[in-house]
Design a protein around this motif. Structure first.
Motif, mmCIF file in Angstrom:
data_model
loop_
_atom_site.group_PDB
_atom_site.id
_atom_site.type_symbol
_atom_site.label_atom_id
_atom_site.label_comp_id
_atom_site.label_asym_id
_atom_site.label_seq_id
_atom_site.Cartn_x
_atom_site.Cartn_y
_atom_site.Cartn_z
ATOM 1 N N ALA A 154 0.834 -1.202 0.000
ATOM 2 C CA ALA A 154 0.000 0.000 0.000
ATOM 3 C C ALA A 154 0.870 1.255 0.000
ATOM 4 C CB ALA A 154 -0.935 0.000 1.207
ATOM 5 N N VAL A 155 1.957 1.234 0.767
ATOM 6 C CA VAL A 155 2.881 2.369 0.778
ATOM 7 C C VAL A 155 3.529 2.545 -0.590
ATOM 8 C CG1 VAL A 155 4.998 3.297 1.794
ATOM 9 C CG2 VAL A 155 3.322 2.144 3.247
ATOM 10 N N ALA A 156 3.921 1.411 -1.220
ATOM 11 C CA ALA A 156 4.517 1.484 -2.559
ATOM 12 C C ALA A 156 3.533 2.077 -3.561
ATOM 13 C CB ALA A 156 4.957 0.089 -3.001
ATOM 14 N N LEU A 157 2.271 1.683 -3.468
ATOM 15 C CA LEU A 157 1.243 2.239 -4.356
ATOM 16 C C LEU A 157 1.119 3.750 -4.141
ATOM 17 C CD1 LEU A 157 -1.865 -0.129 -4.484
ATOM 18 C CD2 LEU A 157 -0.591 0.787 -6.424
ATOM 19 N N ALA A 158 1.088 4.162 -2.878
ATOM 20 C CA ALA A 158 0.963 5.581 -2.584
ATOM 21 C C ALA A 158 2.141 6.361 -3.167
ATOM 22 C CB ALA A 158 0.874 5.788 -1.075
ATOM 23 N N THR A 159 3.332 5.801 -3.077
ATOM 24 C CA THR A 159 4.508 6.463 -3.632
ATOM 25 C C THR A 159 4.404 6.598 -5.146
ATOM 26 O OG1 THR A 159 5.829 5.509 -1.841
ATOM 27 C CG2 THR A 159 7.030 6.398 -3.716
ATOM 28 N N LEU A 160 3.789 5.614 -5.786
ATOM 29 C CA LEU A 160 3.639 5.637 -7.245
ATOM 30 C C LEU A 160 2.675 6.714 -7.732
ATOM 31 C CD1 LEU A 160 3.559 1.916 -8.449
ATOM 32 C CD2 LEU A 160 5.171 3.685 -9.086
ATOM 33 N N MET A 161 1.944 7.347 -6.804
ATOM 34 C CA MET A 161 1.002 8.403 -7.183
ATOM 35 C C MET A 161 1.663 9.463 -8.053
ATOM 36 S SD MET A 161 -2.178 8.503 -6.052
ATOM 37 C CE MET A 161 -3.210 7.650 -4.881
ATOM 38 N N ARG A 162 2.949 9.674 -7.854
ATOM 39 C CA ARG A 162 3.637 10.759 -8.558
ATOM 40 C C ARG A 162 4.027 10.383 -9.978
ATOM 41 N NH1 ARG A 162 6.404 11.258 -3.142
ATOM 42 N NH2 ARG A 162 5.345 12.979 -2.085
ATOM 43 N N GLU A 163 3.794 9.133 -10.368
ATOM 44 C CA GLU A 163 4.054 8.702 -11.732
ATOM 45 C C GLU A 163 2.751 8.767 -12.537
ATOM 46 O OE1 GLU A 163 6.572 7.957 -13.536
ATOM 47 O OE2 GLU A 163 8.132 8.084 -12.011
ATOM 48 N N PRO A 164 2.660 9.611 -13.572
ATOM 49 C CA PRO A 164 1.406 9.757 -14.330
ATOM 50 C C PRO A 164 0.864 8.441 -14.881
ATOM 51 C CG PRO A 164 2.940 11.505 -14.912
ATOM 52 C CD PRO A 164 3.700 10.544 -14.039
ATOM 53 N N VAL A 185 -5.023 4.909 0.817
ATOM 54 C CA VAL A 185 -5.225 6.240 1.401
ATOM 55 C C VAL A 185 -4.634 6.285 2.812
ATOM 56 C CG1 VAL A 185 -6.984 7.812 2.317
ATOM 57 C CG2 VAL A 185 -7.229 6.870 0.008
ATOM 58 N N GLY A 186 -4.841 5.223 3.571
ATOM 59 C CA GLY A 186 -4.274 5.159 4.911
ATOM 60 C C GLY A 186 -2.759 5.161 4.918
ATOM 61 N N ALA A 187 -2.143 4.755 3.794
ATOM 62 C CA ALA A 187 -0.682 4.704 3.705
ATOM 63 C C ALA A 187 -0.076 5.998 3.186
ATOM 64 C CB ALA A 187 -0.259 3.546 2.791
ATOM 65 N N LEU A 188 -0.902 6.976 2.788
ATOM 66 C CA LEU A 188 -0.368 8.220 2.223
ATOM 67 C C LEU A 188 0.595 8.933 3.172
ATOM 68 C CD1 LEU A 188 -3.511 9.729 0.417
ATOM 69 C CD2 LEU A 188 -1.513 8.676 -0.641
ATOM 70 N N PRO A 189 0.262 9.099 4.466
ATOM 71 C CA PRO A 189 1.222 9.782 5.347
ATOM 72 C C PRO A 189 2.562 9.064 5.439
ATOM 73 C CG PRO A 189 -0.959 9.703 6.360
ATOM 74 C CD PRO A 189 -1.012 8.808 5.160
ATOM 75 N N GLN A 190 2.523 7.730 5.505
ATOM 76 C CA GLN A 190 3.777 6.976 5.600
ATOM 77 C C GLN A 190 4.609 7.141 4.335
ATOM 78 O OE1 GLN A 190 3.220 2.858 6.671
ATOM 79 N NE2 GLN A 190 5.398 2.364 6.472
ATOM 80 N N ALA A 191 3.932 7.254 3.186
ATOM 81 C CA ALA A 191 4.632 7.448 1.916
ATOM 82 C C ALA A 191 4.999 8.905 1.680
ATOM 83 C CB ALA A 191 3.767 6.944 0.764
ATOM 84 N N ARG A 192 4.584 9.786 2.603
ATOM 85 C CA ARG A 192 4.825 11.222 2.490
ATOM 86 C C ARG A 192 4.218 11.779 1.199
ATOM 87 N NH1 ARG A 192 11.027 11.947 4.873
ATOM 88 N NH2 ARG A 192 10.598 10.989 6.903
ATOM 89 N N VAL A 193 3.030 11.317 0.908
ATOM 90 C CA VAL A 193 2.260 11.795 -0.240
ATOM 91 C C VAL A 193 1.017 12.483 0.307
ATOM 92 C CG1 VAL A 193 0.972 11.121 -2.306
ATOM 93 C CG2 VAL A 193 3.114 9.962 -1.731
ATOM 94 N N ALA A 198 -3.077 13.093 -4.522
ATOM 95 C CA ALA A 198 -3.933 11.951 -4.867
ATOM 96 C C ALA A 198 -5.314 12.370 -5.361
ATOM 97 C CB ALA A 198 -4.085 11.032 -3.645
ATOM 98 N N MET A 199 -5.580 13.675 -5.440
ATOM 99 C CA MET A 199 -6.921 14.150 -5.749
ATOM 100 C C MET A 199 -7.492 13.632 -7.075
ATOM 101 S SD MET A 199 -8.525 15.710 -3.385
ATOM 102 C CE MET A 199 -9.775 16.758 -4.116
ATOM 103 N N PRO A 200 -6.713 13.508 -8.171
ATOM 104 C CA PRO A 200 -7.309 12.960 -9.392
ATOM 105 C C PRO A 200 -7.934 11.590 -9.175
ATOM 106 C CG PRO A 200 -5.188 13.953 -9.881
ATOM 107 C CD PRO A 200 -5.314 13.945 -8.384
#
Length: 405
Positions: A154-164, A185-193, A198-200
């Motif tokens: 989940a953290v890895a997915l959150a980090t990938l948010m920055r890749e279009p 979504v719960g992992a966003l803080p840990q991923a520093r995202v 993530a709004m889109p």
């Protein structure tokens, strides 16, 4: 020439960001694979499995010896899926030296034989990230989160948010009832995202009704914590399905919706509370807000609502009635900057009205450094009375907030 230099700098910065994301993801996913390998070997020792490896007897055996032992086992039984899985885990280690089969070939065979093994799903995700195959990486990571509640995935997915391309792939995976989105979504803080990044994806999830009330509360709270008030209000309206007035539920006819831009009651144990807040229905009025004061010390504010304001000048109005109200200085509704709590304005002191409804109204200006958000809150007019306590009952109704030219 200056423009070319500027464009080159932006390109270099963008490449640097992508490189950092790649390194973080690769490290995270390699940690997943190492954890799976280490835990699996430890479990084998406890259960005395796979005696051919002899890993519990001689832990310092070389990787090449372990590899040859596994290959012998596979030659005896080519369909031994667990042996293939162990070989895939072994070959994923940085110190592994390829023999007759390289890691990619081993992983492909192991995956065909053990399609549901989440250890292989992790290795597939690692390989996709290393190759920057973002859509493939999202496929495996969402599967890990959805099926196995894999927190690191989940953290890895959150980090990938920055890749279009990864973001586009995640949009394709959204569906009502899916679990991976909420865990991510719960992992966003840990991923520093941030939720803004993530709004889109969030907006599409809301449109598809893939967001539960609990998850919406979490998203809004994170946006408030990030002080992204305008985005939070836009998300609130999208979830409601219609624009909402500046003061939400100002007639108190509807139950409070927690976590958003409705009224928030400060939590207190009823047996110890200095102020008991409830909604009641009155003849000819409908719903009203009623606060009963018990004489005990109370938490302040008693009740509040966050309000997003884009203009400068406003008028707040409402009605109130008190009964057997015992106080020295009274109550006040105050308007405070949401980010730092600075008070902007307040009503005149609210004191005993002998059970007669009275109106109130006041005007205020929102400072430019208030970040377009204020808090409307009820508190004692003098701070000391929150400690000494009040007695009696106060009722409020018909709150309105109007823009002034």
């Amino acid at each position: 020439m200056i423009q070319k230099s500027s464009a080159g700098s932006r390109s270099a910065f963008s490449f640097g960001i992508r490189l950092v994301i790649f390194m973080v993801l690769t490290g995270l996913l390699l940690a997943l694979a190492w954890a799976a390998w280490s835990i699996n070997l430890e479990r084998a020792c406890v259960l005395r499995q796979w005696p051919e490896l002899q890993s519990c007897i001689n832990r310092d055996r070389s990787e090449s010896a372990q590899r040859e032992t596994l290959l012998v086992q596979i030659e005896r039984n080519p369909g031994d899926s667990e042996a293939w899985v162990q070989l895939a885990l072994l070959s994923s280690q940085p110190t592994y030296k390829p023999g007759r089969l390289d890691h990619d070939a081993i992983l492909d065979i192991a995956t065909r034989l053990a399609r549901q093994d989440r250890r292989l799903h992790r290795l597939q995700a690692i390989r996709a990230v290393q190759r920057q195959q973002w859509a493939v990486a999202v496929d495996w990571l969402t599967r890990l989160v959805e099926d196995s509640d894999d927190g690191q995935a989940a953290v890895a997915l959150a980090t990938l948010m920055r890749e279009p391309l990864a973001m586009a792939a995640m949009k394709n995976h959204l569906k009502p009832g899916g679990r991976w989105f909420g865990l991510m979504v719960g992992a966003l803080p840990q991923a520093r995202v941030t939720v803004v990044e993530a709004m889109p994806l969030v907006v599409q999830a809301v449109a598809q009704k893939s967001v539960s009330p609990e998850l919406m509360q979490q998203l809004l709270q994170q946006l408030k914590t990030e002080k992204q008030w305008i985005e939070a209000r836009a998300l609130w309206n999208a979830w409601l399905g219609h624009p909402s007035p500046l003061i939400f539920n100002g007639d108190f006819n509807n139950g409070f919706i927690p976590g958003g831009f409705d009224w928030e009651v400060m939590p207190e144990q009823p047996s110890k509370a200095g102020a008991l807040v409830r909604q009641v229905a009155l003849d000819k009025r409908g719903g009203v807000l009623q606060v009963a004061f018990t004489g005990r010390a109370m938490a302040v504010p008693v009740i509040r609502q966050h309000v997003v304001l884009l203009d400068k000048r406003y008028r707040l109005s409402g009605q109130f009635m008190t009964a057997r109200f015992q106080t020295n200085e009274g109550l006040a509704w105050t308007v405070n900057c949401a980010n730092d709590g600075r008070e902007i304005a307040r009503t005149p002191a609210i004191k005993d009205t002998l059970s007669i409804w009275q109106p109130f109204s006041f005007e205020f200006e929102v400072p430019s450094n208030c970040a377009n958000a204020v808090t409307l809150q009820l508190q004692t007019y003098a701070p000391y009375e929150s400690g000494t306590g009040l007695r009696g009952q106060v009722t409020f109704d018909d709150f309105k907030l109007e823009t002034l030219q």
